[in-house]
Write a protein that holds these residues in place. Structure first.
Motif, PDB file in Angstrom:
ATOM      1  N   TRP A 215       4.763  -6.145   5.425  1.00 57.02           N
ATOM      2  CA  TRP A 215       3.212  -6.114   5.054  1.00 57.02           C
ATOM      3  C   TRP A 215       3.123  -5.563   3.772  1.00 57.02           C
ATOM      4  N   GLU A 216       2.199  -5.939   2.996  1.00 55.07           N
ATOM      5  CA  GLU A 216       1.978  -5.361   1.498  1.00 55.07           C
ATOM      6  C   GLU A 216       0.717  -4.406   2.066  1.00 55.07           C
ATOM      7  N   VAL A 217       0.802  -3.072   1.619  1.00 52.44           N
ATOM      8  CA  VAL A 217      -0.218  -2.128   2.074  1.00 52.44           C
ATOM      9  C   VAL A 217      -0.511  -1.455   0.591  1.00 52.44           C
ATOM     10  N   ALA A 218      -1.980  -1.639   0.042  1.00 57.21           N
ATOM     11  CA  ALA A 218      -2.434  -1.098  -1.013  1.00 57.21           C
ATOM     12  C   ALA A 218      -3.595  -0.348  -0.952  1.00 57.21           C
ATOM     13  N   PRO A 219      -3.108   0.980  -1.315  1.00 61.86           N
ATOM     14  CA  PRO A 219      -4.296   1.939  -1.002  1.00 61.86           C
ATOM     15  C   PRO A 219      -5.325   1.840  -2.029  1.00 61.86           C
ATOM     16  N   GLN A 220      -6.541   1.958  -1.367  1.00 66.89           N
ATOM     17  CA  GLN A 220      -7.888   1.634  -2.192  1.00 66.89           C
ATOM     18  C   GLN A 220      -8.623   2.895  -2.603  1.00 66.89           C
ATOM     19  N   GLY A 221      -8.150   3.912  -1.930  1.00 65.86           N
ATOM     20  CA  GLY A 221      -8.868   5.416  -2.183  1.00 65.86           C
ATOM     21  C   GLY A 221      -8.751   6.338  -1.088  1.00 65.86           C
TER      22      GLY A 221
ATOM     23  N   GLY B 237      -7.961   7.508   2.226  1.00 61.48           N
ATOM     24  CA  GLY B 237      -8.249   7.438   3.775  1.00 61.48           C
ATOM     25  C   GLY B 237      -8.522   5.948   3.872  1.00 61.48           C
ATOM     26  N   TYR B 238      -8.005   4.987   3.190  1.00 56.47           N
ATOM     27  CA  TYR B 238      -8.088   3.509   3.183  1.00 56.47           C
ATOM     28  C   TYR B 238      -7.115   2.690   2.469  1.00 56.47           C
ATOM     29  N   ALA B 239      -6.611   1.908   3.093  1.00 57.32           N
ATOM     30  CA  ALA B 239      -5.526   1.068   2.408  1.00 57.32           C
ATOM     31  C   ALA B 239      -5.753  -0.391   2.979  1.00 57.32           C
ATOM     32  N   MET B 240      -5.806  -1.247   2.146  1.00 56.74           N
ATOM     33  CA  MET B 240      -5.941  -2.623   2.432  1.00 56.74           C
ATOM     34  C   MET B 240      -4.410  -3.416   2.756  1.00 56.74           C
ATOM     35  N   VAL B 241      -4.326  -4.372   3.703  1.00 59.60           N
ATOM     36  CA  VAL B 241      -3.087  -4.590   4.412  1.00 59.60           C
ATOM     37  C   VAL B 241      -3.063  -6.304   4.111  1.00 59.60           C
ATOM     38  N   ALA B 242      -2.104  -6.645   3.488  1.00 60.00           N
ATOM     39  CA  ALA B 242      -1.882  -8.170   3.312  1.00 60.00           C
ATOM     40  C   ALA B 242      -0.824  -8.660   4.412  1.00 60.00           C
TER      41      ALA B 242
ATOM     42  N   ILE C 221      -6.044  -0.621  11.569  1.00 56.32           N
ATOM     43  CA  ILE C 221      -5.222   0.230  12.247  1.00 56.32           C
ATOM     44  C   ILE C 221      -5.618   1.534  11.773  1.00 56.32           C
ATOM     45  N   ALA C 222      -5.666   2.498  12.757  1.00 53.56           N
ATOM     46  CA  ALA C 222      -6.333   3.763  12.507  1.00 53.56           C
ATOM     47  C   ALA C 222      -5.599   5.061  12.871  1.00 53.56           C
ATOM     48  N   GLY C 223      -5.543   6.080  12.191  1.00 51.65           N
ATOM     49  CA  GLY C 223      -4.572   7.006  12.593  1.00 51.65           C
ATOM     50  C   GLY C 223      -4.786   8.362  11.524  1.00 51.65           C
ATOM     51  N   PRO C 224      -4.225   9.336  12.030  1.00 52.16           N
ATOM     52  CA  PRO C 224      -4.671  10.618  11.027  1.00 52.16           C
ATOM     53  C   PRO C 224      -4.140  10.928  10.028  1.00 52.16           C
ATOM     54  N   GLU C 225      -2.915  10.031   9.470  1.00 53.77           N
ATOM     55  CA  GLU C 225      -2.516  10.130   8.213  1.00 53.77           C
ATOM     56  C   GLU C 225      -2.108   8.552   7.498  1.00 53.77           C
ATOM     57  N   LEU C 226      -2.439   8.053   6.592  1.00 55.04           N
ATOM     58  CA  LEU C 226      -2.058   6.847   5.980  1.00 55.04           C
ATOM     59  C   LEU C 226      -0.650   6.727   5.687  1.00 55.04           C
ATOM     60  N   ALA C 227       0.178   7.563   5.118  1.00 55.84           N
ATOM     61  CA  ALA C 227       1.379   7.622   4.666  1.00 55.84           C
ATOM     62  C   ALA C 227       2.363   7.094   5.776  1.00 55.84           C
ATOM     63  N   PRO C 228       2.230   7.639   6.667  1.00 55.38           N
ATOM     64  CA  PRO C 228       3.318   7.337   8.062  1.00 55.38           C
ATOM     65  C   PRO C 228       2.930   5.923   8.585  1.00 55.38           C
ATOM     66  N   LEU C 229       1.789   5.411   8.511  1.00 57.73           N
ATOM     67  CA  LEU C 229       1.452   3.960   8.966  1.00 57.73           C
ATOM     68  C   LEU C 229       1.696   3.237   7.822  1.00 57.73           C
ATOM     69  N   ARG C 230       1.474   3.313   6.413  1.00 54.53           N
ATOM     70  CA  ARG C 230       1.804   2.415   5.713  1.00 54.53           C
ATOM     71  C   ARG C 230       3.381   2.396   5.469  1.00 54.53           C
ATOM     72  N   HIS C 231       4.123   3.288   5.756  1.00 60.53           N
ATOM     73  CA  HIS C 231       5.622   3.216   5.789  1.00 60.53           C
ATOM     74  C   HIS C 231       6.120   2.187   6.982  1.00 60.53           C
ATOM     75  N   PHE C 232       5.452   2.617   8.073  1.00 61.01           N
ATOM     76  CA  PHE C 232       6.080   1.933   9.480  1.00 61.01           C
ATOM     77  C   PHE C 232       5.690   0.366   9.245  1.00 61.01           C
ATOM     78  N   TYR C 233       4.353   0.076   9.038  1.00 65.14           N
ATOM     79  CA  TYR C 233       3.863  -1.474   8.725  1.00 65.14           C
ATOM     80  C   TYR C 233       4.717  -2.356   7.808  1.00 65.14           C
ATOM     81  N   THR C 234       5.094  -1.507   6.537  1.00 66.74           N
ATOM     82  CA  THR C 234       5.739  -2.039   5.466  1.00 66.74           C
ATOM     83  C   THR C 234       6.962  -2.256   5.782  1.00 66.74           C
TER      84      THR C 234
END
Length: 119
Positions: free
Chosen positions: A37-43, A45-50, A19-32
């Motif tokens: 879903w568990e969203v774990a930042p990996q560096g 511009g990239y986060a893993m989703v469980a 799932i791609a978009g211009p900012e990780l934080a709002p997407l992480r919050h939305f899907y969590t």
């Protein structure tokens, strides 16, 4: 948080999504918030989703434009790329080894992009 536990893949089944978009934080919050879903930042511009058992894991990726890409696990990546082209598709991203997985991206005849993942 580390990398979510890898789940077994089924040949010709969905194995990953981006799932791609211009900012990780709002997407992480939305899907969590929406799905738990568990969203774990990996560096940057990239986060893993469980996701729950029985569903593929995925990633949230920072890109200028929003998009969703699904990954299908194939038995033979080279053969699948050749067949995709013969059947009217095109190769968007050639075979790549990112150290975790060998993958490529194709476009179907309508232009929909799909990731192919080597089993």
């Amino acid at each position: 948080m580390g990398h979510p536990q890898r789940k077994p893949h089924q040949i010709n089944g969905f194995g990953h999504f981006d799932i791609a978009g211009p900012e990780l934080a709002p997407l992480r919050h939305f899907y969590t918030s929406l799905f738990g879903w568990e969203v774990a930042p990996q560096g940057p511009g990239y986060a893993m989703v469980a996701t729950p058992d029985g569903s593929p894991n995925g990633a949230i990726v920072e890109t200028p434009s929003p998009s969703m890409t699904f990954g299908v696990v194939v038995a033979d990546l080279d053969s699948a790329l050749d067949l995709a082209v013969r059947e009217g598709g095109s190769v968007v991203l050639p075979k790549t080894d990112n150290g975790w997985v060998k993958k490529a991206q194709i476009a179907d005849p309508a232009g929909n992009v799909l990731t192919l993942i080597q089993a």
